[in-house]
Design a protein around this motif. Structure first.
Motif, mmCIF file in Angstrom:
data_model
loop_
_atom_site.group_PDB
_atom_site.id
_atom_site.type_symbol
_atom_site.label_atom_id
_atom_site.label_comp_id
_atom_site.label_asym_id
_atom_site.label_seq_id
_atom_site.Cartn_x
_atom_site.Cartn_y
_atom_site.Cartn_z
ATOM 1 N N LEU A 29 0.831 -1.208 0.000
ATOM 2 C CA LEU A 29 0.000 0.000 0.000
ATOM 3 C C LEU A 29 0.865 1.258 0.000
ATOM 4 N N LEU A 30 1.891 1.274 0.853
ATOM 5 C CA LEU A 30 2.787 2.432 0.900
ATOM 6 C C LEU A 30 3.418 2.696 -0.457
ATOM 7 N N ALA A 31 3.916 1.641 -1.093
ATOM 8 C CA ALA A 31 4.579 1.795 -2.381
ATOM 9 C C ALA A 31 3.611 2.225 -3.477
ATOM 10 N N SER A 32 2.325 1.906 -3.304
ATOM 11 C CA SER A 32 1.329 2.234 -4.325
ATOM 12 C C SER A 32 0.707 3.607 -4.130
ATOM 13 N N GLY A 33 1.110 4.309 -3.055
ATOM 14 C CA GLY A 33 0.645 5.679 -2.878
ATOM 15 C C GLY A 33 -0.396 5.880 -1.796
ATOM 16 N N ALA A 34 -0.486 4.981 -0.826
ATOM 17 C CA ALA A 34 -1.471 5.116 0.246
ATOM 18 C C ALA A 34 -0.957 6.042 1.340
ATOM 19 N N HIS A 35 -1.856 6.814 1.930
ATOM 20 C CA HIS A 35 -1.488 7.596 3.107
ATOM 21 C C HIS A 35 -1.673 6.737 4.352
ATOM 22 N N VAL A 77 3.702 -10.465 18.364
ATOM 23 C CA VAL A 77 4.959 -10.296 17.664
ATOM 24 C C VAL A 77 5.064 -8.864 17.145
ATOM 25 N N THR A 78 6.298 -8.368 17.091
ATOM 26 C CA THR A 78 6.587 -7.053 16.525
ATOM 27 C C THR A 78 7.564 -7.233 15.377
ATOM 28 N N ARG A 79 7.219 -6.669 14.218
ATOM 29 C CA ARG A 79 8.046 -6.853 13.027
ATOM 30 C C ARG A 79 8.153 -5.546 12.253
ATOM 31 N N PHE A 80 9.241 -5.435 11.455
ATOM 32 C CA PHE A 80 9.440 -4.284 10.566
ATOM 33 C C PHE A 80 9.784 -4.798 9.180
ATOM 34 N N LYS A 81 9.335 -4.054 8.147
ATOM 35 C CA LYS A 81 9.665 -4.420 6.765
ATOM 36 C C LYS A 81 9.789 -3.158 5.930
ATOM 37 N N ASN A 82 10.825 -3.112 5.085
ATOM 38 C CA ASN A 82 10.984 -2.000 4.148
ATOM 39 C C ASN A 82 9.989 -2.136 3.010
ATOM 40 N N SER A 83 9.524 -1.003 2.511
ATOM 41 C CA SER A 83 8.589 -1.036 1.391
ATOM 42 C C SER A 83 9.355 -1.188 0.087
#
Length: 266
Positions: A29-35, A77-83
């Motif tokens: 979503l972030l990469a596709s332009g979502a706020h 669980v807590t996780r992080f991922k780059n877009s």
């Protein structure tokens, strides 16, 4: 019987599995332009359906989440991922929103949601030639609105059309996105600048001013304002800096081209 099966699967969903799905959807979503507000509503809708609490901390480059099972606090669980690289695709936003509502209203299992999201990701992006034509026509239309005539609009169309393909070509070679934008601005200004030097049309300066407008980061700047209003300050600042740097790269490419061509009255 079907209702009982769905409830059983919800209780047994590992937090790790849900986090992976939420991160995949969120970064897409972030990469596709979502706020950020859209991320919170779409992802939260699915998590609550499967009886999980969800906390998200989005940035421009990635997503940090915490998922917690309402029925089993240990299942957390807590996780992080780059877009992935940003490539605005508004149809993706609509389809993922529909998916989140489908999960809520039809009580889809996580397996069904994973399959439907995989189908969304598999859909092709718009073809470059179609985007280039749309870019050229939009810039040509803006040239006409800026008092340019039909010849100025034609020069603008050609400049934006070719400039877009130059940007895409360098992007496919994994050049830095800011370098791609600077080169595209240079090439577009070179073509419209030739129209200025050879006196093509009544107002060639209108073509020079509007030919590079396809490079303006409209979506990041709009999302910056939305995030600011909704309280996502870190994301808003990131988007503002990103948009501002793109504008600086456009200006650098145009200035270099104008200087080399000796146009001193633009």
């Amino acid at each position: 019987m079907l209702e009982y099966k769905d409830t059983t699967e919800k209780v047994k969903i590992p937090a790790q599995r849900l986090a992976d799905l939420i991160l995949d959807i969120g970064t897409y979503l972030l990469a596709s332009g979502a706020h950020c507000g859209r991320l919170n509503s779409n992802l939260g809708r699915m998590a609550s359906t499967w009886e999980f609490d969800l906390h998200i901390d989005p940035t421009f480059k990635g997503l940090l989440i915490t998922v917690k099972d309402m029925n089993d606090p240990a299942n957390t669980v807590t996780r992080f991922k780059n877009s992935p690289p940003h490539n605005v695709h508004l149809a993706v936003l609509t389809e993922i929103s529909h998916l989140s509502w489908k999960v809520k209203e039809e009580k889809l299992s996580i397996t069904e949601a994973e399959n439907e999201f995989a189908a969304i990701k598999a859909k092709p992006y718009y073809k470059d030639i179609y985007v280039a034509i749309a870019v050229g026509l939009s810039c040509a239309g803006l040239c006409l609105f800026s008092l340019g005539d039909s010849m100025n609009a034609m020069v603008t169309f050609v400049a934006a059309f070719l400039g877009y393909f130059v940007r895409v070509a360098f992007s496919k070679k994994n050049f830095n996105s800011m370098i791609c934008i600077s080169i595209a601005a240079f090439v577009t200004t070179l073509i419209t600048g030739l129209g200025r030097l050879y006196g093509i049309g009544a107002h060639p300066e209108a073509a020079m001013a509007t030919g590079v407008l396809y490079l303006i980061p409209g979506v990041p700047l709009i999302n910056c304002v939305i995030d600011l209003i909704e309280g996502y300050l870190s994301s808003a600042i990131n988007r503002a800096l990103f948009g501002g740097f793109i504008l600086l790269c456009i200006a650098a490419g145009m200035t270099l081209c104008i200087t080399l061509m000796g146009i001193n009255n633009f």
